[in-house]
Design a protein around this motif. Structure first.
Motif, PDB file in Angstrom:
ATOM      1  N   LYS A   1       4.815  14.021  -2.465  1.00  5.11           N
ATOM      2  CA  LYS A   1       4.736  12.586  -2.752  1.00  5.11           C
ATOM      3  C   LYS A   1       4.227  11.876  -1.492  1.00  5.11           C
ATOM      4  O   LYS A   1       4.842  11.946  -0.430  1.00  5.11           O
ATOM      5  CB  LYS A   1       6.084  12.027  -3.170  1.00  5.11           C
ATOM      6  N   PHE A   2       3.131  11.183  -1.653  1.00  4.00           N
ATOM      7  CA  PHE A   2       2.370  10.631  -0.539  1.00  4.00           C
ATOM      8  C   PHE A   2       2.210   9.123  -0.776  1.00  4.00           C
ATOM      9  O   PHE A   2       1.700   8.703  -1.815  1.00  4.00           O
ATOM     10  CB  PHE A   2       1.011  11.331  -0.535  1.00  4.00           C
ATOM     11  N   VAL A   3       2.665   8.298   0.178  1.00  8.36           N
ATOM     12  CA  VAL A   3       2.508   6.850   0.069  1.00  8.36           C
ATOM     13  C   VAL A   3       1.616   6.358   1.205  1.00  8.36           C
ATOM     14  O   VAL A   3       1.883   6.630   2.377  1.00  8.36           O
ATOM     15  CB  VAL A   3       3.870   6.122   0.104  1.00  8.36           C
ATOM     16  N   HIS A   4       0.561   5.663   0.843  1.00  5.49           N
ATOM     17  CA  HIS A   4      -0.410   5.156   1.806  1.00  5.49           C
ATOM     18  C   HIS A   4      -0.270   3.640   1.897  1.00  5.49           C
ATOM     19  O   HIS A   4      -0.372   2.943   0.888  1.00  5.49           O
ATOM     20  CB  HIS A   4      -1.820   5.527   1.346  1.00  5.49           C
ATOM     21  N   LEU A   5       0.003   3.125   3.093  1.00 10.03           N
ATOM     22  CA  LEU A   5       0.129   1.682   3.308  1.00 10.03           C
ATOM     23  C   LEU A   5      -1.238   1.132   3.665  1.00 10.03           C
ATOM     24  O   LEU A   5      -1.827   1.490   4.693  1.00 10.03           O
ATOM     25  CB  LEU A   5       1.130   1.400   4.420  1.00 10.03           C
ATOM     26  N   SER A   6      -1.743   0.245   2.812  1.00  8.89           N
ATOM     27  CA  SER A   6      -3.137  -0.188   2.926  1.00  8.89           C
ATOM     28  C   SER A   6      -3.247  -1.707   2.921  1.00  8.89           C
ATOM     29  O   SER A   6      -2.964  -2.353   1.909  1.00  8.89           O
ATOM     30  CB  SER A   6      -3.947   0.383   1.748  1.00  8.89           C
ATOM     31  N   PRO A   7      -3.655  -2.325   4.038  1.00  9.70           N
ATOM     32  CA  PRO A   7      -3.881  -3.777   4.043  1.00  9.70           C
ATOM     33  C   PRO A   7      -4.965  -4.149   3.047  1.00  9.70           C
ATOM     34  O   PRO A   7      -6.045  -3.531   3.025  1.00  9.70           O
ATOM     35  CB  PRO A   7      -4.330  -4.065   5.482  1.00  9.70           C
ATOM     36  N   GLY A   8      -4.682  -5.143   2.211  1.00 12.53           N
ATOM     37  CA  GLY A   8      -5.674  -5.607   1.253  1.00 12.53           C
ATOM     38  C   GLY A   8      -6.510  -6.727   1.837  1.00 12.53           C
ATOM     39  O   GLY A   8      -6.130  -7.382   2.807  1.00 12.53           O
ATOM     40  N   ALA A   9      -7.656  -6.967   1.228  1.00  8.17           N
ATOM     41  CA  ALA A   9      -8.551  -8.036   1.669  1.00  8.17           C
ATOM     42  C   ALA A   9      -8.796  -9.044   0.561  1.00  8.17           C
ATOM     43  O   ALA A   9      -9.682  -9.882   0.669  1.00  8.17           O
ATOM     44  CB  ALA A   9      -9.881  -7.435   2.134  1.00  8.17           C
ATOM     45  N   GLY A  10      -8.000  -8.960  -0.512  1.00  5.85           N
ATOM     46  CA  GLY A  10      -8.248  -9.845  -1.635  1.00  5.85           C
ATOM     47  C   GLY A  10      -9.587  -9.507  -2.259  1.00  5.85           C
ATOM     48  O   GLY A  10     -10.033  -8.365  -2.267  1.00  5.85           O
ATOM     49  N   SER A  11     -10.270 -10.506  -2.778  1.00  4.13           N
ATOM     50  CA  SER A  11     -11.593 -10.288  -3.380  1.00  4.13           C
ATOM     51  C   SER A  11     -12.637 -11.184  -2.737  1.00  4.13           C
ATOM     52  O   SER A  11     -13.725 -11.348  -3.265  1.00  4.13           O
ATOM     53  CB  SER A  11     -11.532 -10.569  -4.891  1.00  4.13           C
ATOM     54  N   GLY A  12     -12.291 -11.754  -1.577  1.00  2.82           N
ATOM     55  CA  GLY A  12     -13.195 -12.725  -0.963  1.00  2.82           C
ATOM     56  C   GLY A  12     -14.291 -12.120  -0.121  1.00  2.82           C
ATOM     57  O   GLY A  12     -15.317 -12.754   0.124  1.00  2.82           O
ATOM     58  N   PHE A  13     -14.104 -10.871   0.337  1.00 10.06           N
ATOM     59  CA  PHE A  13     -15.151 -10.246   1.138  1.00 10.06           C
ATOM     60  C   PHE A  13     -15.018  -8.726   1.063  1.00 10.06           C
ATOM     61  O   PHE A  13     -13.986  -8.195   0.685  1.00 10.06           O
ATOM     62  CB  PHE A  13     -15.094 -10.717   2.597  1.00 10.06           C
ATOM     63  N   TYR A  14     -16.087  -8.046   1.414  1.00 14.04           N
ATOM     64  CA  TYR A  14     -16.137  -6.581   1.349  1.00 14.04           C
ATOM     65  C   TYR A  14     -15.242  -5.978   2.428  1.00 14.04           C
ATOM     66  O   TYR A  14     -15.277  -6.395   3.578  1.00 14.04           O
ATOM     67  CB  TYR A  14     -17.579  -6.132   1.547  1.00 14.04           C
TER      68      TYR A  14
ATOM     69  N   VAL B   1      -3.217   2.203  -7.161  1.00 15.58           N
ATOM     70  CA  VAL B   1      -1.865   1.638  -7.182  1.00 15.58           C
ATOM     71  C   VAL B   1      -1.158   2.105  -8.445  1.00 15.58           C
ATOM     72  O   VAL B   1      -1.683   1.953  -9.542  1.00 15.58           O
ATOM     73  CB  VAL B   1      -1.919   0.095  -7.138  1.00 15.58           C
ATOM     74  N   ASP B   2       0.031   2.688  -8.305  1.00 12.43           N
ATOM     75  CA  ASP B   2       0.723   3.189  -9.496  1.00 12.43           C
ATOM     76  C   ASP B   2       1.345   2.046 -10.292  1.00 12.43           C
ATOM     77  O   ASP B   2       1.372   0.897  -9.861  1.00 12.43           O
ATOM     78  CB  ASP B   2       1.742   4.274  -9.134  1.00 12.43           C
TER      79      ASP B   2
ATOM     80  N   ASP C   1       1.255  13.654  -5.697  1.00  8.82           N
ATOM     81  CA  ASP C   1       1.758  12.389  -6.251  1.00  8.82           C
ATOM     82  C   ASP C   1       1.496  11.321  -5.194  1.00  8.82           C
ATOM     83  O   ASP C   1       2.275  11.141  -4.258  1.00  8.82           O
ATOM     84  CB  ASP C   1       3.251  12.518  -6.546  1.00  8.82           C
ATOM     85  N   ALA C   2       0.368  10.622  -5.315  1.00 11.04           N
ATOM     86  CA  ALA C   2      -0.077   9.697  -4.272  1.00 11.04           C
ATOM     87  C   ALA C   2      -0.206   8.285  -4.820  1.00 11.04           C
ATOM     88  O   ALA C   2      -0.619   8.072  -5.955  1.00 11.04           O
ATOM     89  CB  ALA C   2      -1.421  10.151  -3.699  1.00 11.04           C
ATOM     90  N   ALA C   3       0.178   7.311  -3.991  1.00 12.22           N
ATOM     91  CA  ALA C   3       0.065   5.899  -4.374  1.00 12.22           C
ATOM     92  C   ALA C   3      -0.245   5.074  -3.141  1.00 12.22           C
ATOM     93  O   ALA C   3       0.057   5.462  -2.017  1.00 12.22           O
ATOM     94  CB  ALA C   3       1.362   5.406  -5.022  1.00 12.22           C
ATOM     95  N   SER C   4      -0.867   3.933  -3.376  1.00  8.47           N
ATOM     96  CA  SER C   4      -1.195   3.005  -2.301  1.00  8.47           C
ATOM     97  C   SER C   4      -0.294   1.775  -2.416  1.00  8.47           C
ATOM     98  O   SER C   4      -0.155   1.201  -3.486  1.00  8.47           O
ATOM     99  CB  SER C   4      -2.666   2.576  -2.401  1.00  8.47           C
ATOM    100  N   VAL C   5       0.344   1.404  -1.306  1.00  3.72           N
ATOM    101  CA  VAL C   5       1.182   0.204  -1.261  1.00  3.72           C
ATOM    102  C   VAL C   5       0.385  -0.890  -0.555  1.00  3.72           C
ATOM    103  O   VAL C   5       0.052  -0.758   0.628  1.00  3.72           O
ATOM    104  CB  VAL C   5       2.497   0.470  -0.508  1.00  3.72           C
ATOM    105  N   PRO C   6       0.030  -1.986  -1.261  1.00  5.03           N
ATOM    106  CA  PRO C   6      -0.805  -3.025  -0.658  1.00  5.03           C
ATOM    107  C   PRO C   6      -0.016  -3.946   0.275  1.00  5.03           C
ATOM    108  O   PRO C   6       1.120  -4.329  -0.019  1.00  5.03           O
ATOM    109  CB  PRO C   6      -1.342  -3.793  -1.867  1.00  5.03           C
ATOM    110  N   LEU C   7      -0.639  -4.310   1.395  1.00  2.20           N
ATOM    111  CA  LEU C   7      -0.060  -5.215   2.374  1.00  2.20           C
ATOM    112  C   LEU C   7      -0.965  -6.437   2.541  1.00  2.20           C
ATOM    113  O   LEU C   7      -2.188  -6.330   2.425  1.00  2.20           O
ATOM    114  CB  LEU C   7       0.091  -4.532   3.735  1.00  2.20           C
TER     115      LEU C   7
END
Length: 237
Positions: free
Chosen positions: A2-15, A51-52, A35-41
């Protein structure tokens, strides 16, 4: 695993290249059986493909709350029901389109606070994330999108008792563009806390050498996995 990746999001305003890389990483891990999931920050991710179901619509360290807690002692003690209002997806998407609203010194001060982890001004958000990870099918390993998330590591390892790995990409250039004293202070905190991370994944031999030198850690902690592209759907010209 089980793998959790913490990933800062950028919204949808820029690439955001890191957002797309993070989503591709988690989806590839799923394809080979993990079993992998991304947790948005901070802000919602550009894509929710990684994202699960239990994470749909959930953002930790919501950007508005992080800013308010940085600027005002009052918001460091507000109840969760009030914080939840500022974490509303539509409001975070709006904030993501207003990237120019925050000044350089504000961003640098907030970054230093995040690097300090439990001694920073966003400790309430850190406790919420750690509690969620402990109760949401405790993972076997935590992965960080970049080393600027190192402030989360000490509390996570103390509570969850698990290894933490960290991807490396673009941090050096970002920090070195800051004015002093923010630049020198950021490197000072990073060197003090990076030893808490069990392994680093660099995208090239060059960047491995750069960050090995800047973080002053044993070479065996650093590994190279080159970035790649998804070839399905592509054909020779």
């Amino acid at each position: 695993m089980k793998f959790v990746h913490l990933s800062p999001g950028a919204g949808s305003g820029f690439y955001c290249e890191n957002c797309l890389r993070d989503a591709a990483l988690v989806l590839a891990l799923r394809r080979i059986g993990h079993d992998a999931a991304s947790v948005p920050l901070y802000l919602p991710t550009m894509t929710d493909a990684a994202v699960d179901g239990q994470l749909k619509g959930k953002v930790f360290f919501g950007g508005i709350n992080v800013y308010l807690q940085q600027k005002s002692r009052f918001f460091r003690w507000t109840p969760r029901w009030l914080d939840r209002l500022f974490d509303a997806p539509w409001l975070l998407r709006w904030a993501g389109r207003k990237a120019g609203m925050t000044s350089g010194p504000d961003v640098a001060e907030t970054m230093l606070s995040m690097l300090r982890g439990a001694s920073g001004r966003q400790v309430k958000e850190l406790d919420r994330l750690v509690t969620f990870l402990a109760e949401h099918d405790r993972p076997d390993v935590i992965s960080l999108s970049n080393v600027l998330l190192v402030g989360l590591v000490r509390r996570m390892k103390h509570v969850l008792k698990l290894p933490v790995i960290c991807s490396l990409q673009d941090e050096e250039g970002y920090i070195d563009r800051l004015d002093d004293p923010y630049r020198s202070r950021a490197w000072e905190i990073l060197r003090a806390r990076a030893a808490e991370i069990d392994a680093f994944i660099a995208p090239s031999d060059f960047y491995r050498r750069q960050m090995l030198r800047r973080l002053d850690l044993p070479a065996e902690r650093f590994h190279v996995i080159h970035n790649a592209i998804e070839p399905s759907g592509l054909a020779p010209a």
